[in-house]
Design an enzyme around this catalytic site. Structure first.
Site, PDB file in Angstrom:
ATOM      1  N   PRO A 189      20.281  51.406  23.624  1.00 50.52           N
ATOM      2  CA  PRO A 189      20.673  49.968  23.644  1.00 50.52           C
ATOM      3  C   PRO A 189      22.096  49.950  23.064  1.00 50.52           C
ATOM      4  O   PRO A 189      22.307  50.628  21.828  1.00 50.52           O
ATOM      5  CB  PRO A 189      19.721  49.349  22.793  1.00 50.52           C
ATOM      6  CG  PRO A 189      19.136  50.520  21.901  1.00 50.52           C
ATOM      7  CD  PRO A 189      19.203  51.554  22.836  1.00 50.52           C
ATOM      8  N   ARG A 210      29.964  55.999  14.928  1.00 57.42           N
ATOM      9  CA  ARG A 210      28.943  57.334  15.076  1.00 57.42           C
ATOM     10  C   ARG A 210      29.547  58.627  14.733  1.00 57.42           C
ATOM     11  O   ARG A 210      28.924  59.516  14.917  1.00 57.42           O
ATOM     12  CB  ARG A 210      29.415  57.545  16.829  1.00 57.42           C
ATOM     13  CG  ARG A 210      29.059  56.207  17.700  1.00 57.42           C
ATOM     14  CD  ARG A 210      27.417  55.936  17.517  1.00 57.42           C
ATOM     15  NE  ARG A 210      27.337  55.004  18.383  1.00 57.42           N
ATOM     16  CZ  ARG A 210      26.222  54.085  18.358  1.00 57.42           C
ATOM     17  NH1 ARG A 210      25.371  54.118  16.998  1.00 57.42           N
ATOM     18  NH2 ARG A 210      25.687  53.391  19.308  1.00 57.42           N
ATOM     19  N   ASP A 233      20.194  49.503   9.799  1.00 61.04           N
ATOM     20  CA  ASP A 233      20.326  48.940  11.131  1.00 61.04           C
ATOM     21  C   ASP A 233      20.052  50.072  12.418  1.00 61.04           C
ATOM     22  O   ASP A 233      20.590  51.075  12.115  1.00 61.04           O
ATOM     23  CB  ASP A 233      21.703  48.432  11.421  1.00 61.04           C
ATOM     24  CG  ASP A 233      21.796  47.753  12.715  1.00 61.04           C
ATOM     25  OD1 ASP A 233      21.150  46.677  12.938  1.00 61.04           O
ATOM     26  OD2 ASP A 233      22.756  48.125  13.500  1.00 61.04           O
ATOM     27  N   HIS A 258      29.932  44.574  11.095  1.00 64.22           N
ATOM     28  CA  HIS A 258      28.715  45.406  11.838  1.00 64.22           C
ATOM     29  C   HIS A 258      29.229  46.302  12.959  1.00 64.22           C
ATOM     30  O   HIS A 258      29.201  45.779  14.138  1.00 64.22           O
ATOM     31  CB  HIS A 258      27.592  44.626  12.359  1.00 64.22           C
ATOM     32  CG  HIS A 258      26.389  45.003  12.938  1.00 64.22           C
ATOM     33  ND1 HIS A 258      25.025  44.323  12.812  1.00 64.22           N
ATOM     34  CD2 HIS A 258      25.976  46.507  13.679  1.00 64.22           C
ATOM     35  CE1 HIS A 258      24.220  45.371  13.277  1.00 64.22           C
ATOM     36  NE2 HIS A 258      24.764  46.408  13.802  1.00 64.22           N
ATOM     37  N   ASP A 309      28.525  44.348  16.419  1.00 67.16           N
ATOM     38  CA  ASP A 309      27.644  45.374  16.634  1.00 67.16           C
ATOM     39  C   ASP A 309      27.983  46.379  17.574  1.00 67.16           C
ATOM     40  O   ASP A 309      27.461  46.868  18.524  1.00 67.16           O
ATOM     41  CB  ASP A 309      26.281  44.582  17.128  1.00 67.16           C
ATOM     42  CG  ASP A 309      25.200  45.580  17.133  1.00 67.16           C
ATOM     43  OD1 ASP A 309      25.186  46.749  16.527  1.00 67.16           O
ATOM     44  OD2 ASP A 309      23.756  45.398  17.476  1.00 67.16           O
ATOM     45  N   ASN A 320      23.570  54.630  10.769  1.00 65.79           N
ATOM     46  CA  ASN A 320      22.845  55.356  11.812  1.00 65.79           C
ATOM     47  C   ASN A 320      23.588  56.418  12.291  1.00 65.79           C
ATOM     48  O   ASN A 320      23.724  56.551  13.627  1.00 65.79           O
ATOM     49  CB  ASN A 320      22.156  54.780  12.775  1.00 65.79           C
ATOM     50  CG  ASN A 320      23.017  53.710  13.583  1.00 65.79           C
ATOM     51  OD1 ASN A 320      24.226  53.728  13.232  1.00 65.79           O
ATOM     52  ND2 ASN A 320      22.448  53.263  14.490  1.00 65.79           N
TER      53      ASN A 320
END
Length: 455
Positions: free
Chosen positions: A347, A74, A164, A70, A329, A104
């Site tokens: 976040p 970017r 996610d 995870h 993450d 994402n």
């Protein structure tokens, strides 16, 4: 399933002699000879050619290279905050030899053009094996399934899919995704958050949020999706993976699901093991860092930092195997996205270079894990869950030389500006970390050594 093997990176296999290391921190120091990317010999006083590269372990612990299920790299779209190169550097310096890059991005990795480009870029950098995660739904919008089959059969051989950052909240769509995933032999990783329960929420629902006047994020938002998806996976005969488990209730639900024989796995982040929502109160509160102020958005993360009892439950669950593995993450953000009103801040936290020492502090120091346990939760289990065949392997002759050398006695102080990431949003600024990654090897090639990447 088609696609590349886990040895897909372009880094050449190497030959190196590692002097004086202790596999899994056990026994007397030994030498490890690596030839053509594999462990060729383990013993004392190994003779090797004069021109071979030598790494002096000086009694360091050697573990299988870490695998992060995870990571947010970017790229494409937000190369101002991170790139595949800078994120790979942070990973190698943190002891990682494989990372999974979440979907994402901008554009979203919901098609094979994007996922194949991410995979090829990771190969070109060659510091770690970079595996793209495909989106479950088109544009992460939760309305239409993405072409999972095309991504799975493309050059990247995508083996994990996740929206996610957003939850696949439609139960029928999630059921269909699990059914397709079973047929493709891939994994669905769920961001467990019922969005109707988190509208406007920015912090864990509890006394701290109430005191600060912040909209609360209930545990039930996570737990309701965890149990729903466990039941959907049971009925579909599929596997489901729960991203960043954060509550005591989630631990109980995972235990129940596993007792029923449901194929559910879960990860926990280092920050949910170390930190809790008292940090939102600022300096003087439990676990606050130097100079920390109330409402500091460096502590804003999704899911939010929970309470002490959640943290304790997660630690025990990781030790017991109810939570399977550690995942960072790692979420880089630009300064202006964090230096703003708490409710408006993005976040996420950096995590790749600080993961190992936090696991040492939260799990090894209190006796919840030994070093074989660290190998299990940071390397072996994540590799097994995503089906990597040459990561998380035993330290033994004939095995791939994906290795991490750790000095458990040397501490270091975190300064965000000195980390390899293009962003500096670390919640651990000025904290002392209790262990140091000395070197990382990917298929026998030294990718990081003494705090510097080598490629």
């Amino acid at each position: 399933m088609t696609g590349p093997s886990s040895a897909a990176g372009s880094v050449a296999t190497g030959s190196v002699l590692i002097r004086s290391v202790r596999p899994y921190g056990e026994g007397d120091p030994v030498d490890v000879l690596v030839t053509d990317g594999e462990i060729a010999e383990i013993g004392t006083s190994i003779d090797a050619p004069d021109d071979i590269e030598v790494v002096d372990g000086a009694g360091a612990i050697v573990l299988p290279g870490f695998v992060d299920m995870h990571t947010h790299l970017r790229e494409p779209g937000r190369e101002d905050t991170e790139t595949i190169r800078s994120g790979s550097a942070a990973a190698a310096l943190g002891g990682y030899t494989a990372v999974f890059a979440m979907a994402n991005t901008a554009p979203v990795a919901d098609n094979s053009t994007v996922t194949d480009n991410v995979w090829r870029s990771g190969r070109e950098v060659g510091l770690v094996d970079v595996y793209p995660v495909g989106a479950v739904t088109v544009g992460l919008e939760g309305k239409q399934l993405a072409e999972m089959g095309m991504m799975a059969s493309g050059a990247a051989g995508v083996r994990m899919f996740s929206d996610d950052g957003k939850c696949v909240s439609d139960p029928l769509l999630m059921r269909r995704a699990l059914e397709y995933a079973k047929g493709l032999g891939v994994l669905i990783a769920q961001h467990a958050e019922e969005p109707r329960l988190t509208v406007g929420a920015v912090a864990h629902e509890g006394p701290t949020a109430a005191r600060l006047g912040l909209a609360g994020w209930p545990r039930a938002a996570e737990e309701s999706i965890v149990v729903r998806d466990a039941l959907l996976a049971r009925d579909a005969g599929a596997r489901v993976h729960i991203c960043h488990a954060s509550t005591e209730g989630t631990v109980a639900l995972l235990r129940w699901a596993k007792e029923q024989g449901i194929a559910v796995t879960a990860e926990v982040t280092p920050h949910h093991l170390l930190l809790d929502d008292s940090r939102l109160l600022g300096s003087g509160s439990e676990a606050s860092g130097p100079g920390l102020g109330a409402y500091d958005a460096i502590n804003k993360v999704n899911p939010p930092l929970r309470e002490e009892r959640d943290k304790v439950a997660l630690r025990q669950a990781l030790a017991d195997g109810i939570v399977d593995c550690v995942a960072t993450d790692h979420a880089p953000h630009a300064a202006q996205e964090k230096c703003c009103e708490f409710a408006q801040a993005k976040p996420g936290m950096l995590g790749l270079q600080t993961a190992l020492p936090i696991i040492v502090e939260t799990m090894v120091a209190p006796g919840l894990l030994d070093w074989r346990g660290v190998a299990r939760v940071m390397s072996e289990r994540p590799a097994q869950i995503v089906g990597l065949t040459d990561q998380g392997r035993p330290i033994a002759v004939g095995e791939p030389a994906n290795l991490t050398l750790v000095d458990p006695e040397t501490s270091w102080v975190v300064h965000g500006r000195e980390l390899a990431s293009l962003s500096d949003n670390t919640p651990y600024e000025s904290m002392s970390m209790p262990a140091t990654v000395v070197a990382t090897l990917l298929r026998g090639v030294v990718t990081a050594r003494d705090g510097e990447v080598t490629r």
